[in-house]
Design an enzyme around this catalytic site. Structure first.
Site, short mmCIF file in Angstrom:
data_model
loop_
_atom_site.label_atom_id
_atom_site.label_comp_id
_atom_site.label_asym_id
_atom_site.label_seq_id
_atom_site.Cartn_x
_atom_site.Cartn_y
_atom_site.Cartn_z
N ALA A 110 -59.19 -30.33 37.27
CA ALA A 110 -58.83 -31.75 37.25
C ALA A 110 -57.31 -31.84 37.21
O ALA A 110 -56.70 -31.87 36.14
CB ALA A 110 -59.46 -32.43 36.05
N VAL A 111 -56.73 -31.86 38.38
CA VAL A 111 -55.27 -31.80 38.52
C VAL A 111 -54.76 -33.10 39.14
O VAL A 111 -55.40 -33.67 40.03
CB VAL A 111 -54.86 -30.58 39.38
CG1 VAL A 111 -53.36 -30.53 39.59
CG2 VAL A 111 -55.35 -29.29 38.72
N TYR A 114 -56.72 -36.68 40.04
CA TYR A 114 -58.16 -36.39 39.97
C TYR A 114 -58.65 -36.44 38.53
O TYR A 114 -59.83 -36.71 38.29
CB TYR A 114 -58.44 -35.01 40.58
CG TYR A 114 -58.46 -35.02 42.08
CD1 TYR A 114 -59.66 -35.01 42.79
CD2 TYR A 114 -57.28 -35.03 42.83
CE1 TYR A 114 -59.70 -35.02 44.17
CE2 TYR A 114 -57.30 -35.04 44.21
CZ TYR A 114 -58.51 -35.03 44.88
OH TYR A 114 -58.53 -35.04 46.25
N ASP A 200 -66.37 -28.92 42.23
CA ASP A 200 -65.29 -29.90 42.40
C ASP A 200 -65.49 -31.05 41.43
O ASP A 200 -66.63 -31.40 41.07
CB ASP A 200 -65.28 -30.44 43.83
CG ASP A 200 -64.68 -29.45 44.82
OD1 ASP A 200 -64.21 -28.39 44.39
OD2 ASP A 200 -64.71 -29.75 46.03
N VAL A 201 -64.39 -31.68 41.03
CA VAL A 201 -64.47 -32.76 40.04
C VAL A 201 -64.82 -34.11 40.66
O VAL A 201 -65.32 -34.99 39.96
CB VAL A 201 -63.13 -32.85 39.27
CG1 VAL A 201 -62.02 -33.45 40.15
CG2 VAL A 201 -63.28 -33.67 37.99
N ASP A 202 -64.58 -34.29 41.97
CA ASP A 202 -64.81 -35.60 42.59
C ASP A 202 -66.28 -35.77 43.00
O ASP A 202 -66.60 -36.06 44.15
CB ASP A 202 -63.88 -35.84 43.76
CG ASP A 202 -63.94 -34.75 44.82
OD1 ASP A 202 -64.48 -33.65 44.54
OD2 ASP A 202 -63.44 -34.99 45.94
N HIS A 222 -73.80 -26.80 53.05
CA HIS A 222 -72.90 -27.95 53.15
C HIS A 222 -73.67 -29.15 53.71
O HIS A 222 -74.27 -29.08 54.78
CB HIS A 222 -71.73 -27.60 54.08
CG HIS A 222 -70.53 -28.46 53.88
ND1 HIS A 222 -70.56 -29.83 54.07
CD2 HIS A 222 -69.25 -28.17 53.51
CE1 HIS A 222 -69.35 -30.33 53.84
NE2 HIS A 222 -68.55 -29.35 53.48
N GLU A 292 -62.40 -22.76 51.13
CA GLU A 292 -63.77 -22.83 51.66
C GLU A 292 -63.96 -21.88 52.83
O GLU A 292 -65.04 -21.28 52.98
CB GLU A 292 -64.09 -24.26 52.07
CG GLU A 292 -65.55 -24.47 52.48
CD GLU A 292 -65.89 -25.93 52.64
OE1 GLU A 292 -66.32 -26.54 51.64
OE2 GLU A 292 -65.70 -26.47 53.75
#
Length: 341
Positions: A110-111, A114, A200-202, A222, A292
């Protein structure tokens, strides 16, 4: 001389027409893209061979039920299960994980913006749906530890915050993740957890994400590419890159928003990706989809023991699909113009 002077306006007109045509083509593609996306449902996905179906077992779910989902592929060519809703018994998975007395790690970066935008909802939804009834340790990597929101945690669940230096470009933030994870897996995280998921945080959890997802190495189909034929998958194709996957190679296209496995396997994965990224930097290269692309190269060379269906990490922007019965994670709408500065 007069002839040359007369040709110049014609050249300018020619190139203006070319640019106009390209612009119109771009607008048409933007308008037609949703329709093209809906046509994907007619691309066949293949099925699991009936012989393989009879033999499919999993260390955490016991005997799998791939025949319960005949409309989708439920196994890979190397015999790994592809986990869809209905192919496993969640109660068996819960009991087996508790019997093994496991601690499961969940890492998230979380940067920048975000952190404020996504982290609270990610953690709150994880408390509601992620490995409920199991021991869990969350690892949040951020450049602002004091800004991490306070979230009420259930019994046997802990939150650890680790400081990371914020990279100058968002691409570097993404690619530095593998090196940071490798170091953490060799330290406290690796000593506390038996299995770890990297996400991922989102995005946020929307339904039960349990021990059925556990394995020595776990990859995620995916959501935007699981129906595409192999020749269309967005692998890195520049042969100079350490992430390159040649035409005719590659099994599936995996999402870097979710991967996992045992501590030992993830140490190997993150070491490979960090080393490959460094090789590209030394050559002045950057893979098409950054970490990725390197993750996909790793899973081509080292097949995952378990593959999660797109139900485990779905994008609502794609719209409803009959095979997506119960999404476990939902990605947030992309707001790159606001978040990436």
């Amino acid at each position: 001389m007069a002839l040359k002077e007369g040709l110049r306006p014609r050249k300018r007109t020619f190139w203006r027409l070319i640019l106009l045509a390209l612009g119109l083509l771009g607008l048409l593609l933007l308008n037609w893209l949703p329709i093209l996306r809906h046509l994907e449902v007619f691309i066949p996905m293949g099925v699991c061979p009936s012989v393989t179906m009879l033999l499919m077992k999993d260390n955490f779910t016991g005997v799998l039920r791939p025949w319960a989902r005949p409309e989708v592929p439920t196994c890979t060519s190397w015999g790994a299960p592809i986990i869809w809703d209905g192919t496993f018994d969640p109660d068996i998975a819960q009991r087996e994980a508790r019997r093994q007395n496991l601690t499961i790690g969940l890492t998230v970066f979380a940067v920048g913006r975000y952190l404020e935008k996504y982290l609270a909802r990610f953690l709150e939804s994880a408390e509601e749906h992620f490995m409920v009834g199991q021991r869990v340790v969350y690892y949040v990597f951020t450049e602002r530890p004091a800004a991490v929101p306070r979230v009420a945690l259930g019994p046997g669940r802990q939150l650890r915050v680790q400081y990371v230096v914020r990279e100058r470009r968002w691409q570097d933030v993404s690619m530095a993740r593998m090196r940071t994870l490798h170091e953490a897996l060799g330290g406290r995280l690796g000593r506390e957890a038996h299995f770890v998921f990297c996400m991922d945080v989102d995005q946020h959890f929307s339904s039960a994400f349990g021990p059925e997802a556990l394995a020595e190495s776990v990859a995620q189909l995916h959501a935007w590419h699981y129906r595409w034929p192999r020749w269309l998958l967005p692998f890195e194709r520049d042969s100079r890159s350490a992430a390159a996957v040649a035409q005719g190679e590659g099994d599936f296209y995996y999402h870097a928003a979710l991967f996992g496995g045992s501590v030992a396997e993830l140490r190997g994965l993150t070491a490979h990706c960090a080393r490959a990224q460094q090789q590209d930097r030394e050559r002045g290269l950057e893979a098409l989809w950054h970490d990725e692309s390197h993750l996909n190269k790793y899973f081509w060379l080292h097949k995952p023991a378990k593959v999660l269906s797109p139900e485990f990490c779905w994008s609502p922007e794609i719209g409803p699909r009959p095979e997506i019965r119960r999404p476990r994670l939902l990605s947030a709408p992309k707001e790159y113009a606001i978040l990436r500065d």
